[in-house]
Design an enzyme around this catalytic site. Structure first.
Site, short mmCIF file in Angstrom:
data_model
loop_
_atom_site.label_atom_id
_atom_site.label_comp_id
_atom_site.label_asym_id
_atom_site.label_seq_id
_atom_site.Cartn_x
_atom_site.Cartn_y
_atom_site.Cartn_z
N HIS A 131 17.29 14.87 -2.76
CA HIS A 131 17.61 15.82 -1.70
C HIS A 131 16.97 15.30 -0.42
CE1 HIS A 131 17.92 19.42 0.69
NE2 HIS A 131 18.73 19.92 -0.21
N ARG A 149 19.96 22.93 8.05
CA ARG A 149 20.76 22.03 8.87
C ARG A 149 22.10 22.67 9.19
NH1 ARG A 149 21.20 17.34 5.28
NH2 ARG A 149 20.11 18.59 3.74
#
Lengths: 176, 294, 556, 135
Positions: free
Chosen positions: C326, C346
């Site tokens: 990740h 994000r």
């Protein structure tokens, strides 16, 4: 089993020579580096978890830990994987504790507060002492969401209790 | 005018028919009842054991919420909540030793010294709005309705928190007359409805209720008005049990005073939640043409 | 601990470029996505492409396959039990369906099997619900909105994310069953985030062309897990849960069909035999193997147990040569090291920036590309931010979210992470987070087909333990979907299989003996035993004093 | 009713406890009977409030504790406001209940209340009943 590489992910910082603090695990004293979480400190001390360890990320509720500090009358509760050790900390992990858990059929129950009275009459013995809120390791306003349930405001209760990680795991009728 | 308001758990659920018309009626009279943020159950009964401070925490927390709002007066509609909050307030004001212990225990809250004044909605109507002003605002006078005011216990006892002197009680009477209805004072007006005994000893509860109903009926009442959801439950919802046991008794619709007030102010049946009342209230109101008049 | 002064100084650089970046975001100006060519190039920095990190496996059905050393170590190891010591005539539990694993896949499998009338046992290593499911934060993908989306687009996204290597049948099943899963969860009382009118809120995830990621604040997995776990408890008359009891071997019969499993009570160190008409493997992933020494987001119990024991019983493995890192794991403060910071940050507008306060990659690249870009920025370009613990990271500029969407958004939308950082004295609505890629997901696993079936009759697979659906790289929001879609399917298939099965045959562990022989024949001399069950974080100075640690008990 | 009063029957501990929990000086009672006269529940009680007061005064614990009077009392305060000696009898009744409740003995068992009864009750009925009749 393969040789343990102590630089592996989690254990890395525990090997660096650092300032030590004393903690008392169920009454027994261990010297551990400061800045470790309780979980890593106990592993540093040589414990290996079977119970009392889960996601190691503060969300599963497996590692609820009760602790006290010298000269402080409070009883604190934190998650072992999230709480940093302090010098002189006395700690013990929350033992298995069966909560009173109702079974229900979501399709069949309504959304009236009386459905909650039927399942959990003890809510109506709440005296608002607020001990529940004080011990919650997730900073949930437990007393307030219990109030909301009694007032029939389930939406508010859901919002207020949303972050609950069920650290006192409500077991029931479980085999094994 | 804005004023802090404590509805209580039951008014938010089973007794919405007391809460909603009350808020609407006060609004019509130019008062905004501002529900306290973060209030909790007051505990319903005041703790009578001298060494028990734990049960005072709940009402005191509610009073602290009032101070947090920057307010110094709290209006309460439910009689039981009123009694509990007012007595807890009095104790915090008068007993310095217990006050200290309680404040110390609730370290996460600000200290409380009884700064708030706890007022029942009935007193508030009289003292802050005034019967004259209410009278001017009446759109649907409840003419011809014979109402027995039922005080119960908690509005008048103990004396330290009584909303008015029990022997010279006029609040309900004045309100009923202001609304254009006829007052039927009756001897059982301040008797106990059996309160929580309806749960522990239901038979005794029903007997007690029967006596009150009989008294009201024998003095010619067509309806009972109350300010307590437990009285309303016992006299209203459990009335069927009393009727079943006693042939002589007739159905006697039971209202909250806030419902009658809202109706008289012309706010219509919509705000009154009559569906939550338990016996012929709509029938009675229709027969008197109060519902169509608005 | 809060950020030390030297980091606070570096944060000022981030603050300096923030308003300009926010302005760009508002105008929808983004760092351009990399071309396929560029993506390919940057992936050289991905740990999967380090050849020295893996070796060929020399035994078992997938002999010759090159995968990570840590995984091979687990597979090239002996059983925890000597088959000769196990008396298979003493059956402790008998059931229709045995589910191994008490996470999201196992629990949904148990529910569906129960609905088919099967009696179910869930055997789980820790507590019921202690699993990676609980930790999934971001959301669950499903094309539930009729407008501008359909399983067709979802399919393309999944295939694209997996570099078109995915097994098409599995992806087909995944995306077409997805909307039903959301509906099912809703009916069970799962509180997804919704608009006031009740419509489900959805977000973009990395590598997706539509907003189809459903979520429950930032604890989607926990909300789903507690919903289905509660439901399993409500059916406790048919679903029995045995906790702290992992399966350590499958049990077959003389016809080579799966017939149960050997459970191990980690606390009393006893072994128990479960005879089952069908077995569902739902043991999840393997982050705790710490492949290539990476930190991990995974749960304590993610140690590849199911892969090990099913492999021994003859089920092949696939896609295990790729591991998902990740891109945004906490690298500082060290107490939270490895913990995942959801992509939703994000998605909600936070930039990834380097030590100069500059963006260096689009925030919605697929995870492998994004991770590789972060590693490249730190390792090759030297633009990483050094942490006080001697590591590197880049900034995830979370305060942008409050500026873009209003004050309080971070606290409201990311309560879990907000509280986590608050404990360390960091307010992530005001200060950015230091992140680095962290071992997150096992892209591959056991081979299975779209009904959950495997080459071993009677054994079904569900969730992360299986490989193929995500190809070489999984997209965000598809793992929660995977466990529920294939959990439900495996549950139903297993119950159907159990119904049709009458003769259970004679129980045997011969496959374990054969596997041991295979190890010998491959000249693998080792004292390793597997499955690992729990990772070992004991330090050398303690280990030296643990003189009896040669035993194979839970502890040592 | 004939009752025997002697050193042996006087339970000093009991008297002290009732004094302590109630905070009332019930020895001031002059047995006028106003309390019993105004009690709305009297016909359901086995021992009238006036007698409870004298029995408590004489420390006859068993008689007081085993009586159902305190459990029938609905705390309506009719007695307290009328008492010419200013005794809050409701507090004495509370103390008598507490002596049983504090041994973890419930008069009403919350978990045993049927779902139908629960369903219709206003919250204040439950809360007050639990407060008065559960430990």
């Amino acid at each position: 089993m393969s040789t343990t590489d102590t630089t592996k992910g989690e254990s890395k910082e525990t090997t660096s020579g650092k300032e030590l603090v004393s903690i008392f695990v169920m009454g027994k004293k261990y010297e551990v580096p400061k800045n470790l979480t309780i979980m890593k400190a106990m592993e540093y001390a040589g414990y290996k978890y079977i119970r009392g360890c889960g996601c190691r990320g503060g969300i599963c509720g497996a590692c609820g830990t009760v602790y006290r500090k010298p000269g402080d009358y409070h009883i604190y509760v934190g998650l072992a994987c999230q709480t940093v050790v302090e010098d002189g900390m006395y700690l013990t992990q929350l033992p298995f504790f069966p909560a009173n858990r109702a079974t229900y059929n979501l399709e069949a129950i309504g959304s009236d507060p009386e459905e909650v009275y039927k399942k959990y009459p003890e809510l109506f013995r709440c005296v608002a002492c607020n001990a529940c809120t004080k011990v919650c390791p997730m900073d949930i306003s437990v007393m307030d969401y219990i109030s909301a349930i009694k007032q029939g405001d389930f939406e508010k209760a859901t919002e207020l209790s949303f972050d609950c990680i069920q650290c006192i795991f409500p077991f029931e009728n479980y085999g094994g | 005018m804005k004023i802090s308001y404590y509805p209580g758990c039951t008014l938010k659920t089973k007794a919405k028919n007391m809460d909603c018309p009350g808020v609407a009626a006060l609004n019509a009279l130019g008062v905004e009842l501002v529900e306290l943020p973060r209030w909790n159950c007051c505990g319903a009964v005041f703790s009578l054991a001298d060494d028990d401070l734990l049960h005072l925490l709940a009402p005191v927390r509610d009073l602290i919420r009032v101070v947090e709002q920057g307010d110094n007066k709290l209006v309460v509609a439910c009689s039981m909540c009123y009694n509990t909050l007012a007595r807890a307030n009095l104790l915090m004001r008068e007993n310095s030793e217990k006050r200290h212990t309680i404040n110390t225990f609730m370290e996460e809250e600000r200290d409380y010294n009884g700064e708030v004044e706890v007022v029942h909605l009935l007193s508030f109507l009289r003292d802050e709005i005034g019967w004259e002003k209410i009278k001017e605002s009446i759109k649907v006078p409840l003419r011809g309705l014979k109402i027995a005011p039922y005080y119960g216990c908690t509005l008048l006892r103990p004396q330290s928190v009584a909303i008015e002197p029990p022997e010279k009680r006029t609040l309900f009477k004045d309100l009923i007359e202001t609304m254009g209805a006829t007052v039927v004072d009756f001897p059982a007006s301040t008797d106990c409805c059996s309160s929580y005994q309806i749960l522990s000893n239901p038979d005794i509860g029903i007997e007690t209720v029967s006596k009150i109903l009989e008294s009201a009926e024998s003095w010619g009442a067509e309806a009972i008005v109350t300010s307590c959801p437990l009285c309303e439950y016992n006299l209203g919802k459990r009335q069927e049990d009393a009727l079943r046991k006693h042939d002589k008794l007739k159905e006697l619709p039971t209202f909250y005073f806030t419902q009658l007030l809202a109706l008289a102010l012309g706010l219509g049946a919509e705000v009154c939640n009559f569906e939550l009342n338990h016996n012929g209230v709509v029938r009675l109101m229709e027969s008197k043409k109060f519902l169509t008049a608005a | 601990m809060p950020y030390p002064q030297e980091l606070k100084e570096l944060i000022k650089v981030v603050e300096k470029t923030r308003s300009e970046r926010v302005a760009r975001k508002k105008k929808n100006e983004e760092v351009p996505f990399l071309s396929l060519e560029e993506r390919k190039k940057i992936l050289d920095y991905h740990p999967d492409f380090r050849e020295e990190g893996r070796r060929e496996i020399k035994v078992g059905p997938s002999k010759g396959y090159r995968i990570a050393h840590e995984m091979v170590d687990m597979l090239e190891a002996k059983s925890r039990v000597n088959p000769d010591l196990v008396d298979l005539s003493q059956v402790d539990y008998e059931t229709d369906v045995l589910v191994i694993g008490g996470g999201g896949a196992g629990t949904s499998a148990a529910l569906l099997a129960q609905e088919q009338g099967a009696k179910v046992i869930i055997a789980t290593k820790l507590r019921h619900g202690d699993a990676n499911t609980m930790m999934a934060e971001g959301g669950i993908q499903a094309a539930t909105k009729g407008w501008k989306d359909s399983p067709y687009y979802h399919y393309l996204d999944v295939m694209g994310g997996g570099h078109f290597k995915n097994i098409p049948d599995l992806v087909d099943t995944l995306v077409t069953e997805a909307p039903d899963v959301i509906l099912w969860l809703g009916k069970l009382g799962c509180n997804f985030s919704k608009f006031p009118d009740g419509t489900l809120k959805t977000l973009h995830g990395g590598g997706t062309c539509r907003k189809r990621m459903h979520y429950a604040a930032d604890i989607t997995g926990a909300e789903i897990m507690r919903t289905i776990r509660d439901e399993a408890r409500n059916r406790s008359q048919d679903i029995k849960v045995i906790e702290f009891s992992p399966a350590v071997e499958l049990i077959l019969n003389e016809n080579g069909e799966c017939a149960g499993a050997l459970l191990y009570n980690m606390e009393t160190e006893e072994y128990f035999i479960v005879k089952a008409k069908a077995v569902i493997m739902a043991t999840g992933g393997s982050g705790r193997l710490h492949i290539q020494n990476f930190m991990t987001t995974n749960h304590y119990g993610a140690t590849a147990d199911g892969i090990v024991i099913a492999y021994r019983a003859g089920v092949g493995i696939c896609f295990l040569h790729t591991v998902q890192y990740h891109p945004t794991g906490v690298v500082f403060p060290e107490q939270a090291e490895g913990i995942l910071i959801t992509e939703k940050f994000r998605g909600s507008g936070a930039n990834l920036v380097n030590i100069d306060g500059q963006q260096f990659v689009n925030e919605r690249e697929p995870r492998d590309v994004e991770s590789a870009a972060v590693i490249k920025e730190c390792v090759e370009k030297g633009k990483g931010i050094p942490t006080p613990t001697g590591k590197f990271g880049v900034w995830l500029d979370s305060p942008m979210i409050d500026i873009l969407s209003g004050e309080g958004t971070v606290e409201r939308e990311f309560p879990g992470k907000f509280i986590l950082y608050k404990r360390f004295g960091i307010d992530i609505s005001k200060e950015p987070m230091l992140i680095y890629p962290t071992l997150h997901y096992q892209n591959g696993g056991l081979e299975y087909k779209s009904k959950g079936e495997t080459t071993l009759p009677g054994l079904f697979v569900a969730g992360e333990v299986g490989g193929g659906v995500h190809g070489q790289n999984r997209l965000m929001g598809n793992s929660l979907l995977d466990i529920l879609v294939f959990g439900r399917i495996a549950g139903k298939s297993a119950a159907d299989y159990a119904k049709s099965r009458s003769d259970m045959g004679i129980l045997t562990l011969d496959h374990v003996r054969a596997y041991h022989k295979g190890l010998e024949e491959a000249d693998i001399e080792t004292d390793r035993v597997s499955p690992m069950l729990l990772p070992d974080y004991t330090l050398p100075h303690v280990k030296e004093r643990q003189l009896t640690s040669c035993y194979v008990g839970t502890l040592r | 009713m004939t009752i025997e009063i002697s050193d042996k029957t006087y339970d000093e501990e009991f008297v002290k406890k009732v004094e302590e929990i109630s905070g009332e000086n019930f020895h001031k009672c002059m047995q006028c009977g106003t309390c019993s006269g105004g009690c709305p529940m009297i016909e359901h009680m086995d021992i009238p409030p006036r007698q409870i007061m004298i029995l408590t005064h004489f420390g006859l614990k068993d008689k007081v504790i085993s009586s159902k009077t305190a459990w029938i009392c609905a705390t309506c305060n009719a007695c307290s406001v009328r008492c010419p000696r200013g005794i809050e009898l409701t507090k004495v009744m509370e103390a008598i209940r507490q002596l049983t409740l504090r041994k973890n003995i419930n008069y009403v068992e919350p978990s045993a209340i049927s779902e139908e009864i629960m369903a219709g009750l206003p919250q204040i009925a439950l809360v007050s009943c639990f407060r008065k009749h559960t430990s």
